[in-house]
Every structure is written in C-alpha cells, then in structure tokens.
Design a protein around this motif. Structure first.
Motif, PDB file in Angstrom:
ATOM      1  N   ALA A   1     -30.527 -10.858  99.253  1.00 37.66           N
ATOM      2  CA  ALA A   1     -30.833  -9.709 100.102  1.00 37.66           C
ATOM      3  C   ALA A   1     -32.337  -9.645 100.371  1.00 37.66           C
ATOM      4  CB  ALA A   1     -30.363  -8.411  99.447  1.00 37.66           C
ATOM      5  N   GLY A   2     -33.136  -9.882  99.340  1.00 39.78           N
ATOM      6  CA  GLY A   2     -34.588  -9.843  99.506  1.00 39.78           C
ATOM      7  C   GLY A   2     -35.058 -10.917 100.464  1.00 39.78           C
ATOM      8  N   THR A   3     -34.554 -12.148 100.269  1.00 40.87           N
ATOM      9  CA  THR A   3     -34.937 -13.247 101.151  1.00 40.87           C
ATOM     10  C   THR A   3     -34.536 -12.944 102.591  1.00 40.87           C
ATOM     11  OG1 THR A   3     -34.697 -14.835  99.369  1.00 40.87           O
ATOM     12  CG2 THR A   3     -34.633 -15.713 101.592  1.00 40.87           C
ATOM     13  N   LEU A   4     -33.307 -12.466 102.762  1.00 39.32           N
ATOM     14  CA  LEU A   4     -32.825 -12.162 104.114  1.00 39.32           C
ATOM     15  C   LEU A   4     -33.687 -11.083 104.764  1.00 39.32           C
ATOM     16  CD1 LEU A   4     -28.927 -12.151 103.949  1.00 39.32           C
ATOM     17  CD2 LEU A   4     -30.429 -13.678 105.215  1.00 39.32           C
ATOM     18  N   ALA A   5     -33.919  -9.985 104.024  1.00 41.26           N
ATOM     19  CA  ALA A   5     -34.651  -8.866 104.614  1.00 41.26           C
ATOM     20  C   ALA A   5     -36.087  -9.266 104.935  1.00 41.26           C
ATOM     21  CB  ALA A   5     -34.618  -7.666 103.678  1.00 41.26           C
ATOM     22  N   ILE A   6     -36.782  -9.863 103.969  1.00 38.89           N
ATOM     23  CA  ILE A   6     -38.188 -10.220 104.186  1.00 38.89           C
ATOM     24  C   ILE A   6     -38.293 -11.318 105.237  1.00 38.89           C
ATOM     25  CG2 ILE A   6     -40.288 -11.046 103.047  1.00 38.89           C
ATOM     26  CD1 ILE A   6     -39.782  -8.681 101.574  1.00 38.89           C
ATOM     27  N   GLY A   7     -37.396 -12.322 105.164  1.00 38.83           N
ATOM     28  CA  GLY A   7     -37.414 -13.390 106.159  1.00 38.83           C
ATOM     29  C   GLY A   7     -37.137 -12.850 107.553  1.00 38.83           C
ATOM     30  N   PHE A   8     -36.200 -11.933 107.654  1.00 37.37           N
ATOM     31  CA  PHE A   8     -35.837 -11.331 108.935  1.00 37.37           C
ATOM     32  C   PHE A   8     -37.028 -10.562 109.529  1.00 37.37           C
ATOM     33  CE2 PHE A   8     -33.968  -7.709 111.310  1.00 37.37           C
ATOM     34  CZ  PHE A   8     -33.220  -8.407 112.239  1.00 37.37           C
ATOM     35  N   ILE A   9     -37.716  -9.792 108.669  1.00 37.68           N
ATOM     36  CA  ILE A   9     -38.850  -8.998 109.147  1.00 37.68           C
ATOM     37  C   ILE A   9     -39.981  -9.915 109.612  1.00 37.68           C
ATOM     38  CG2 ILE A   9     -40.662  -7.393 108.458  1.00 37.68           C
ATOM     39  CD1 ILE A   9     -38.553  -6.334 106.351  1.00 37.68           C
ATOM     40  N   TYR A  10     -40.350 -10.889 108.762  1.00 37.10           N
ATOM     41  CA  TYR A  10     -41.505 -11.714 109.111  1.00 37.10           C
ATOM     42  C   TYR A  10     -41.162 -12.785 110.116  1.00 37.10           C
ATOM     43  CZ  TYR A  10     -44.053  -8.731 106.209  1.00 37.10           C
ATOM     44  OH  TYR A  10     -44.633  -7.588 105.738  1.00 37.10           O
ATOM     45  N   GLY A  11     -39.846 -13.029 110.338  1.00 41.19           N
ATOM     46  CA  GLY A  11     -39.433 -13.878 111.438  1.00 41.19           C
ATOM     47  C   GLY A  11     -39.893 -13.289 112.764  1.00 41.19           C
ATOM     48  N   ALA A  12     -39.851 -11.964 112.855  1.00 39.99           N
ATOM     49  CA  ALA A  12     -40.288 -11.303 114.089  1.00 39.99           C
ATOM     50  C   ALA A  12     -41.788 -11.516 114.301  1.00 39.99           C
ATOM     51  CB  ALA A  12     -39.970  -9.815 114.030  1.00 39.99           C
ATOM     52  N   PHE A  13     -42.562 -11.433 113.223  1.00 39.54           N
ATOM     53  CA  PHE A  13     -44.003 -11.640 113.371  1.00 39.54           C
ATOM     54  C   PHE A  13     -44.303 -13.106 113.691  1.00 39.54           C
ATOM     55  CE2 PHE A  13     -43.686  -7.702 110.999  1.00 39.54           C
ATOM     56  CZ  PHE A  13     -44.600  -6.907 111.664  1.00 39.54           C
ATOM     57  N   SER A  14     -43.574 -14.053 113.060  1.00 42.90           N
ATOM     58  CA  SER A  14     -43.848 -15.457 113.397  1.00 42.90           C
ATOM     59  C   SER A  14     -43.371 -15.790 114.800  1.00 42.90           C
ATOM     60  CB  SER A  14     -43.291 -16.450 112.386  1.00 42.90           C
ATOM     61  OG  SER A  14     -42.461 -15.867 111.458  1.00 42.90           O
TER      62      SER A  14
END
Lengths: 229, 258, 227
Positions: free
Chosen positions: A98-111
């Motif tokens: 869940a942590g990986t998904l949430a953090i990856g999802f959020i910072y995917g938008a910034f990248s």
C-alpha cells in the motif's frame, strides 16, 4: 552522544525498510512518469485527458489522505461493490505494498511533469534529422530522445527522489515498520521523545545529503560530452 | 448463451478451487495494536508480545490453526478488519453495543474497569466540581473516551490521542491534568520508572452503558464459523490451565473477572 | 455507498477545513517574515551569517515534516522544566502552538530558498544600470531587486503555499482537529471509510485549486506591464 537504551538496532532495521520502500516507490514513480508524459505528449485526446486528470487530482490532495484512501478506502470500496454482486473477494494490501503504491502513484504525477518538460526541451529538428537519416521510431527514441531527455530530467528527478524519501515517513501511519515507526516505538517506550526523534531526523538528513551528492555526480556524468557554458 | 455457460463453468471451477485451498489448514491472520502494554506491545527486538498476544497464540494452538500476526493503528483497527487486512482483532477491545453494529464479538476473555490518574499530590477530586475545566487525556476510539465524553463531556476538556503511549507522554510533560484509561494499562505505566510521579485517583468505573461487557475478540460478522471456533478455544484454555498460566505471568489476581 | 453519512457530517468537515485554513494562513505569514532575512543572510559572505542560515535551510528541507512535528510537540515535553524556567512552557503546552511552529519553521526554510533563488536570478545588468544611475544600495534593493525577485518567485511561492496547505493535514497526528483530524474522528464513529475520505479529498482539492486560481490572477497583475 545518545543513550539508545538498546533501541539502536530497531532504528537501523527501520532505516533499511525506509530505503526499501523509497526505492520501490521511486521505481513505480519513474514508470508512471514515463507513461504519463507519453500520454500527455500523445495526440490521443483520451490519453491526454487521463494524464491531465491524474496530475490534477494528485496535486490537489494531501499525501496522507491519498495514503489512507489506498490502504483503507479502496479495498473496502471494491469489496463492497463485489459483495453487492454476490462475490466475496479479499484485497490484501500489506502496508509495504500500500505504501509503495500510494507513494509511487503520488510521485508518478510529479515525474510525469519532469519527463514532459524534458521531452519538450529537445529541439524537434533532432527527431527530424534522425528520421531523415532513416532511423525508425523506436531507434530514434532510444538513441536520440531518451539519452537527451534523461540529461534534462535528472535534476528534476533528483528533487522528486529527495521529496519522496521524506514522504515515506508517512507510511508509518499505516504501520509499516520503517524508520519513523520504529522511532515512535522507541520514543514511547523510553519516554525520551526528543532523543529519538532528533536522532531519526539526523538519519533522514543523512539520506538527503547523500542523495544530493549522488545527484551532483550523476548530473556531471549525464552532462559529459556537453561543453561547459 | 454459449458464452454465459462458459462463465458459469469457469466460476464453479474457481469456487471449487478456492474450496480446496481452504480445506488444507485454517490460516488465521490475527490483528492487534502493539502499543498497549502490558496487553500488547512491541519490544526492543521489534517482536510482538503481551497478554493479548499470548492468549491469541494459545487460542491458535487450541484451534490447531496457522496464525500470522498483523499490527494496525487503533483508530483504523475496525476498518482494517472490515477491509480484510486480518481476520480477528485481539487487542483488548471492549464489547460494546456501538461496535456490535460493525463486528461480531466472542465471549469475553477478560474484564477491566477504567480509572483516572493524576500527578502525585495534585488536589484533583473525581467529582463534577473537582473535574471542572480539567484537561483529560484518553486514547481515541476507546471505551475510556466514550465514557469520558458521555459521563463528563460537558465538564472536562477531552484530549484524544492515537495511542495510549502518547497520552502517557503528555501526562509526563504536563499537557494533560488527568488520564483516563483501562486500570491495568494505567497500572503498568504507574509502575514504570517515569510513572512514579503519577497516582490513581477516584473509583474504578464499570458503567456497562459505556464500558460494555468485558473484553472480547472481534471478527467480521459473516465469519460465524471462526467465531464459534474461537469461543470453543477460549473455553478450552480456561479449562486446561493455559489461561491461568498466562494470567499468572502478567497479574497477581484473576483478570478474567466473574 | 452511503451518501447520507457524508451529508450529515459535512458541517463538521467544513469546521475542520476552517482550522486547516487558519493554520495555513498563520504559518505562511510568520514563515514569510522569517524567510526574507534568512534568504539575505544566506547570500551574505560573512560565515557567521550564511552558515546558520544554511544549516537551518538544510535541516528543515532535509528532514520529514512529520518528524519535525513530533520533535517539537513530544520532544519539547522532555524539556518541560527548562522551558518552564524560561516561561515558554505555556506556549509549548498547546498543540496548536507546536503545530504552527513546526509548519512555520518548515515553510520558512522553503520560502527562503525560493527567495534566494529569485534574488540570484535578477539580471546583473539591471543592478549595474541602477548603480550607473547613481542609486544607493538600499534604493537598488527596494526599487530594482525586490520587485523583480517577487515577480520571479511568485509562481514557485504559489506551489509552496499549496504544499503547505496540504502539509497541515499532518497536524492531526498531534491531536489537532483539522480537516483530516475531523475526518478520522467521524470514521471511527461511523466506519464510513471511503465515503468520508473521498469527501475530504474533494474538499482539499477545492481548496488547492482555489489557491492556484488566486495565485494565477495575482501573477497576471504582477506581470501586466510585460504583456
């Protein structure tokens, strides 16, 4: 300097977990970023709409709320919907996932935004030249577009990483045993919150400083062959 | 039409397959908090322990189940059970009417009253006048919070914390005038080195309206088979002396109650 | 989905949003007051000035805000006697004060760095031209550097305001009942997990884009002579 009362090992375990969840989230963020920037720059209006929706929503909602939604909200929602149709399913997202998904999802938008800027800063003449020399689309992407885009994207991606690694502290709230949570356990058990939170903050600071050094080395490497201005 | 039949076939296949998997051995994921000493806690090595956890392990043995332990923040522990992060909550949860709307409870496995604690020598009396405008620290979403808000909500200022440990920290720093919590949990804190400056005050409250019918294990409402197994296991460890052995390790009196 | 739960609890959520906005505004204003001198110190060549400024910026930008909050709130409890002697415990006792202090120090560091970058980006030619016109150092700073730097910094500052507003959601972990804190309390009573979180997310989304809109409008005004 610090009397750790036997909790030092616990903190070190946490540090490794922080690095693990940070790296796996960053990997996901890079993949989503490439996908998102490709969608934004494509001529397909549906892809553009989805990519815009993605970055708009992520930018507008606090990380903490997104994390809680991914961990508690979405699995319950899907299970409720499935139950309405008579299916009994279990979505077992452990805190690491869940942590990986949430953090990856959020910072995917910034990248996404970083990659988009990088691809756009490559002069269109270069692609035309590649075409004129008879390069195919995938070859010109690999040989011309990607190496140059990486050079333009590196500073931005470095920043994304440095914000991301700090954001992993939030995953402690859904009980992943990373640095922040281990620190909380130690602080509460010893009744010495300052000692442990300060020590943990120095460990995070160390991660940031190492990342800054690596980033400047990486930029040097990516810029080799480009004349100093 | 043909396509529909294929769907049904596939679905039955899937169902029978999952049935096969279940028949092998019962696997139960036990959920607890890990921040509520002496009932559940995480030690220096990062391992789970405490009365709840040992009782849970004894129950697993009695049921011959394969158990895995999962921790959750207290605030989110019922949502996490409903989201199937784990199958039971064995975390000193009081059996209350409010919670029964969401989850099912086993029979109680111990009983506990709540009590106030104050800094030693602080002249605070547990009466409506004595409590006026005092700041009381509780753990949020606990029976202690419900009781405090229900019985003294108009009189005191309630300060709710994510964990009992954090409320204890703020007692030591003086941000709260009083604590209200499970008397055993408070007792553990008062016996610790830092807790020496704190003392119990006032009676032990057992008001059923807020405090419920003792402490039970929560499961999802549809898991009635698991509920029955757990109840049988509680009876078994009470009878074969396992419960008494664990009880003696933590308390010098019978924590089960009558 | 049960929308009635959301509807019934909307007034409470809005009350939480009010605290969110209040904390955001307060931290921003004090943060700005800290940021300007820190940015100037950071640019100084005197090590007694730039080194503390550098350390402050590095620490608050290099560590998670969540830790900063716990450090100030629970950490200060460890120094209660000392803080009492200084007469400061009355302030540190309040979660509200600790929350605003952590957010202020955090945004102060980020804003100082934004402002420093903007001052650095003011073209040297502008400053030289002003010098040639016979302007003094203070006059140059006020008339040439400051207006230009503000225009350059404005879009980035807008981002910082959005980040800070969202970061206030963390104060819920030190017992404050902001939008996120209230949402958590409603959920622990009603168990309507996704309904409440989705509504909370929508409220944050609305506040974010209201801020973005406001900053875009002001940016247009700041740059109207360039059109």
């Amino acid at each position: 300097m610090f009397d750790l009362k036997g909790y030092g090992g616990l903190l070190l375990d946490g540090l490794w977990m922080t690095l693990a969840v940070g790296l796996s989230s960053m990997l996901l963020a890079l993949l989503l970023g490439l996908l998102g920037s490709w969608a934004k720059l494509s001529r397909n209006p549906i892809a553009v709409w989805f990519a815009d929706l993605y970055t708009t929503v992520v930018r507008g909602i606090p990380e903490l709320i997104l994390l809680l939604l991914v961990y508690f909200g979405i699995p319950t929602l899907i299970q409720d919907i499935a139950a309405r149709f008579g299916h009994d399913i279990t979505i077992n997202l452990n805190p690491f996932m869940a942590g990986t998904l949430a953090i990856g999802f959020i910072y995917g938008a910034f990248s996404t935004e970083v990659f988009r800027g990088a691809f756009m800063s490559i002069a269109p003449g270069q692609l035309e030249a590649a075409k004129a020399m008879g390069m195919g689309r995938s070859l010109s992407f690999r040989r011309i577009l990607l190496p140059q885009a990486m050079r333009f994207a590196l500073p931005g991606l470095g920043n994304v990483w440095m914000v991301l690694i700090k954001a992993t502290a939030l995953v402690s709230i859904i009980q992943l045993d990373e640095l922040m949570r281990k620190t909380k356990i130690a602080a509460n058990a010893t009744h010495e919150p300052f000692t442990f939170y300060f020590l943990a903050s120095l460990l995070y600071l160390g991660l940031t400083i190492i990342s800054m050094l690596v980033q400047s080395r990486a930029e040097c490497w990516a810029n080799r062959g480009v004349a100093e201005r | 039409m043909k396509k529909n039949r294929l769907h049904i076939l596939l679905f039955t296949l899937l169902l029978s397959f999952s049935g096969l998997l279940q028949a092998e051995s019962i696997k139960i994921r036990m959920g607890t908090e890990g921040a509520y000493p002496p009932f559940n806690l995480i030690d220096k090595e990062g391992k789970l322990g405490g009365f709840d956890v040992e009782i849970g392990k004894a129950l697993c043995e009695a049921m011959q189940a394969d158990c895995e332990w999962v921790t959750s923040g207290w605030d989110g522990i019922i949502p996490a059970l409903l989201a199937k992060k784990f199958d039971t909550i064995i975390a000193s949860m009081s059996i209350t009417e409010e919670r029964k709307k969401q989850v099912a409870f086993t029979d109680k496995y111990y009983t506990t009253p709540v009590r106030f604690a104050r800094p030693k020598g602080m002249p605070i009396e547990i009466t409506d006048e004595g409590l006026k405008d005092k700041i009381v620290g509780v753990q949020s979403s606990t029976v202690a919070e419900n009781f405090l808000r229900g019985r003294f909500g108009e009189i005191v200022e309630v300060k709710a914390y994510g964990t009992q440990d954090e409320a204890n920290l703020d007692m030591l720093s003086g941000r709260v005038d009083l604590l209200l919590a499970d008397s055993f949990v408070l007792g553990e804190f008062l016996n610790s080195k830092d807790g020496q400056s704190i003392e119990f005050v006032g009676p032990a409250f057992t008001d059923k309206k807020y405090l419920g019918d003792g402490i039970g294990i929560a499961v999802r409402k549809e898991d009635s088979a698991l509920l029955e197994k757990l109840n049988a296991a509680i009876k078994q460890i009470r009878e074969d002396g396992t419960y008494a052995r664990i009880n003696a390790k933590y308390f010098d009196f019978d924590v089960f109650g009558e | 989905m049960e929308f009635s739960v959301v509807w019934d609890n909307l007034p409470k959520l809005l009350q939480g949003a009010q605290l969110t906005l209040e904390i955001t505004l307060l931290s921003l204003m004090i943060g700005l007051v800290i940021a300007v001198p820190v940015a100037l110190m950071r640019r100084s060549k005197n090590p007694l000035l730039w080194m503390p400024a550098y350390g402050y910026i590095l620490y608050f930008r290099g560590t998670p805000l969540l830790i900063q909050l716990f450090l100030i709130y629970y950490g200060s409890g460890q120094f209660r006697p000392e803080l009492s002697d200084l007469g400061l415990w009355g302030l540190f006792r309040e979660a509200y004060f600790c929350g605003v202090l952590a957010l202020t120090l955090n945004t102060g560091a980020y804003t100082a760095e934004i402002f420093r970058g903007a001052i650095q980006a003011v073209p040297a030619g502008d400053v030289e031209a002003a010098k040639a016109c016979g302007m003094g150092r203070i006059l140059i700073f006020r008339r040439i550097i400051l207006p230009k730097a503000i225009r350059l910094a404005w879009p980035m500052y807008g981002n910082e305001v959005v980040f800070l507003m969202q970061a206030t959601s963390l104060v819920s972990v030190i017992t404050l009942l902001d939008l996120t804190g209230i949402a958590g309390r409603i959920i622990s009573k009603t168990f309507a997990v996704y309904e409440i979180y989705i509504m909370t997310a929508l409220l944050y989304l609305a506040i974010t884009y209201a801020i973005v809109f406001l900053f875009k409008r002001i940016e247009k005004r700041l740059n109207r002579h360039l059109a």
